[in-house]
Design an enzyme around this catalytic site. Structure first.
Site, PDB file in Angstrom:
ATOM      1  N   HIS A 287      13.317 -27.303 -16.678  1.00  0.00           N
ATOM      2  CA  HIS A 287      14.615 -27.954 -16.510  1.00  0.00           C
ATOM      3  C   HIS A 287      14.708 -29.167 -17.436  1.00  0.00           C
ATOM      4  O   HIS A 287      13.700 -29.823 -17.690  1.00  0.00           O
ATOM      5  CB  HIS A 287      14.788 -28.445 -15.070  1.00  0.00           C
ATOM      6  CG  HIS A 287      15.148 -27.357 -14.091  1.00  0.00           C
ATOM      7  ND1 HIS A 287      14.583 -27.258 -12.856  1.00  0.00           N
ATOM      8  CD2 HIS A 287      16.053 -26.346 -14.166  1.00  0.00           C
ATOM      9  CE1 HIS A 287      15.113 -26.223 -12.207  1.00  0.00           C
ATOM     10  NE2 HIS A 287      15.992 -25.651 -12.982  1.00  0.00           N
TER      11      HIS A 287
ATOM     12  N   ASN B  13      20.202 -19.598 -16.409  1.00  0.00           N
ATOM     13  CA  ASN B  13      20.840 -20.842 -15.957  1.00  0.00           C
ATOM     14  C   ASN B  13      20.872 -21.892 -17.064  1.00  0.00           C
ATOM     15  O   ASN B  13      19.853 -22.152 -17.706  1.00  0.00           O
ATOM     16  CB  ASN B  13      20.076 -21.416 -14.758  1.00  0.00           C
ATOM     17  CG  ASN B  13      20.445 -20.711 -13.477  1.00  0.00           C
ATOM     18  OD1 ASN B  13      20.850 -19.552 -13.494  1.00  0.00           O
ATOM     19  ND2 ASN B  13      20.314 -21.409 -12.366  1.00  0.00           N
TER      20      ASN B  13
ATOM     21  N   ASP C 129      24.101 -23.709  -6.799  1.00  0.00           N
ATOM     22  CA  ASP C 129      22.850 -23.790  -7.546  1.00  0.00           C
ATOM     23  C   ASP C 129      21.894 -24.811  -6.916  1.00  0.00           C
ATOM     24  O   ASP C 129      22.292 -25.957  -6.684  1.00  0.00           O
ATOM     25  CB  ASP C 129      23.197 -24.212  -8.981  1.00  0.00           C
ATOM     26  CG  ASP C 129      22.015 -24.179  -9.917  1.00  0.00           C
ATOM     27  OD1 ASP C 129      21.166 -23.282  -9.767  1.00  0.00           O
ATOM     28  OD2 ASP C 129      21.944 -25.053 -10.808  1.00  0.00           O
ATOM     29  N   HIS C 130      20.679 -24.398  -6.642  1.00  0.00           N
ATOM     30  CA  HIS C 130      19.652 -25.310  -6.092  1.00  0.00           C
ATOM     31  C   HIS C 130      20.077 -25.990  -4.795  1.00  0.00           C
ATOM     32  O   HIS C 130      19.834 -27.187  -4.614  1.00  0.00           O
ATOM     33  CB  HIS C 130      19.254 -26.382  -7.118  1.00  0.00           C
ATOM     34  CG  HIS C 130      18.477 -25.843  -8.291  1.00  0.00           C
ATOM     35  ND1 HIS C 130      17.217 -25.327  -8.168  1.00  0.00           N
ATOM     36  CD2 HIS C 130      18.809 -25.734  -9.605  1.00  0.00           C
ATOM     37  CE1 HIS C 130      16.792 -24.934  -9.369  1.00  0.00           C
ATOM     38  NE2 HIS C 130      17.749 -25.154 -10.251  1.00  0.00           N
TER      39      HIS C 130
ATOM     40  N   HIS D 215      15.640 -19.985 -14.747  1.00  0.00           N
ATOM     41  CA  HIS D 215      16.190 -21.345 -14.758  1.00  0.00           C
ATOM     42  C   HIS D 215      15.652 -22.083 -15.982  1.00  0.00           C
ATOM     43  O   HIS D 215      14.687 -21.643 -16.600  1.00  0.00           O
ATOM     44  CB  HIS D 215      15.778 -22.084 -13.478  1.00  0.00           C
ATOM     45  CG  HIS D 215      16.566 -21.659 -12.278  1.00  0.00           C
ATOM     46  ND1 HIS D 215      17.462 -22.480 -11.657  1.00  0.00           N
ATOM     47  CD2 HIS D 215      16.606 -20.477 -11.614  1.00  0.00           C
ATOM     48  CE1 HIS D 215      18.024 -21.827 -10.636  1.00  0.00           C
ATOM     49  NE2 HIS D 215      17.506 -20.607 -10.594  1.00  0.00           N
ATOM     50  N   GLY D 216      16.289 -23.197 -16.293  1.00  0.00           N
ATOM     51  CA  GLY D 216      15.773 -24.032 -17.378  1.00  0.00           C
ATOM     52  C   GLY D 216      15.804 -23.351 -18.726  1.00  0.00           C
ATOM     53  O   GLY D 216      14.828 -23.374 -19.473  1.00  0.00           O
TER      54      GLY D 216
HETATM   55  O1  G3H Z   1      19.879 -24.454 -12.425  1.00  0.00           O
HETATM   56  C1  G3H Z   1      20.200 -24.925 -13.541  1.00  0.00           C
HETATM   57  C2  G3H Z   1      19.405 -24.653 -14.736  1.00  0.00           C
HETATM   58  O2  G3H Z   1      18.146 -24.163 -14.377  1.00  0.00           O
HETATM   59  C3  G3H Z   1      19.440 -25.759 -15.713  1.00  0.00           C
HETATM   60  O3  G3H Z   1      18.510 -25.592 -16.749  1.00  0.00           O
HETATM   61  O4  G3H Z   1      18.216 -27.886 -17.646  1.00  0.00           O
HETATM   62  O5  G3H Z   1      17.599 -25.910 -18.998  1.00  0.00           O
HETATM   63  O6  G3H Z   1      19.973 -26.399 -18.556  1.00  0.00           O
HETATM   64  P1  G3H Z   1      18.570 -26.492 -18.041  1.00  0.00           P
HETATM   65 ZN    ZN Z   2      17.635 -24.509 -12.201  1.00  0.00          ZN
END
Ligand code: G3H
Ligand code: ZN
Length: 336
Positions: free
Chosen positions: A191, A247, A92-93, A225-226
């Site tokens: 995020h 995610n 991831d990332h 994401h987020g």
């Molecule tokens: O890649 C990880 C996620 O985008 C984390 O998102 O901070 O909302 O759990 P989050």
């Molecule tokens: Zn992310």
């Protein structure tokens, strides 16, 4: 072997697209959250997608990202072995700074998919880096996720003060030129700790991106994401617009911290010396009458609580994503 590679993951996403559900993609950095997720996913008959960020790899490796990545990947694969579901691992990332690790993960088949995050770079450079990773993975089955746009907030080593919404026109060119298997889009999620009610979510944009891709003959599943701060109804809406991967990290981190806080508050007198007792941690109180209670301070005591709580929350999140009952595991005769 329940650790499944990219070929099975591709199959899982195809099914998710056809049947309109998604997978929660859950970040892990240690065993407690992982075990809670494995238990919940098995009970729900859902396949499980866990992901390792560079920050998690660094933490698990005591500062050594490579050791942490290899260690976490091995831990996940070993722990997953007895569970009758498919367990997928995603990086991831991972960024341009982790290219060597990406190559190693591909070479040694440590993962099922990889996100190359070059979203901080200019468009052309994002394409160049994402394409390089897709080329490195070509022929291995490992899927590549690339991101276009910027997600606001902080996720481990990635941070952005502003949101840059994904441009649907650019999305087609981006997927075509990078040959990415999955596209991470920015449509207003953030995020970190975010509030779904306050987000400027552009579901219309997600729909437009999906439609433009489809019109160009591209069927890359979309990634959001987020998602920790999203409300269940927002998640449902997003899935309806082609999101197949959601995610999630912050939500589990909160559950971890909350459970530990409550547990230690409840057991404070078992662990902290009472007034008047010398605070003799150095000798584990061996000189005095008072002793701490091992049942309260053994990390496995709080760990078991965390596993149980994550399991509970994961059940609800799997339901939200709609992946319960959808495991591919029993669908294949060679695995029974
Ligand atoms: O890649 C990880 C996620 O985008 C984390 O998102 O901070 O909302 O759990 P989050
Ligand atoms: Zn992310």
């Amino acid at each position: 072997m329940p650790f499944c590679g990219g070929d099975r993951l591709r199959e899982a996403y195809r099914r998710a697209q056809a049947e309109r559900f998604a997978f929660m993609a859950n970040n892990v950095a240690e065993p407690n959250i992982l075990i809670g997720l494995l238990e919940a996913s098995t009970e729900a008959r859902s396949d499980l997608l866990v992901q390792i960020s560079p920050g998690a790899a660094k933490f698990a490796g005591g500062g050594d990202k490579r050791a942490g990545l290899r260690g976490l990947s091995a831990l996940i694969r070993e722990l997953a072995a007895p569970y009758p579901i498919c367990v997928f691992i995603n990086l991831d990332h991972f960024t341009r700074g982790e290219m060597e690790l990406i190559e190693e993960a591909i070479e040694d088949r440590l993962v099922s998919s990889i996100m190359i995050d070059a979203s901080q770079e200019a468009f052309e450079e994002n394409i160049r880096l994402s394409r390089a990773v897709a080329e490195a993975a070509a022929g291995t089955g490992i899927l590549i996720e690339a991101e276009l746009g910027k997600i606001k907030g902080v996720e481990d080593e990635i941070s952005s003060d502003e949101a840059l919404y994904t441009d649907p026109d650019e999305a087609v060119e981006f997927v075509e030129r990078t040959a990415a298997d999955l596209l991470a889009i920015s449509v207003g999620t953030q995020h970190g700790v975010s509030k779904g009610r306050d987000l400027e979510l552009r579901v219309d944009l997600a729909a437009k991106i999906r439609d433009r891709l489809a019109a160009a003959g591209l069927d890359a599943p979309l990634v959001l994401h987020g998602t920790s701060g999203l409300l269940p109804e927002q998640v449902q809406e997003m899935i309806g617009y082609g999101i197949c991967k959601l995610n999630k990290d912050t939500h589990y981190q909160y559950v971890y911290g909350r459970t530990a806080t409550e547990f230690f508050a409840e057991h404070a007198t078992d662990i902290l010396p009472p007034e008047g007792v010398e605070d003799d941690v150095g000798n584990l109180f061996a000189r005095g009458d008072w002793s701490p209670n091992k049942k309260a301070f053994d990390p496995r005591a709080v760990g078991a609580e965390i596993q149980a709580r994550v399991r509970e929350i994961a059940h609800a999140l799997i339901e939200q994503a709609g992946s319960s009952g959808k495991t591919l595991w029993e669908a294949r005769e060679d695995q029974q």
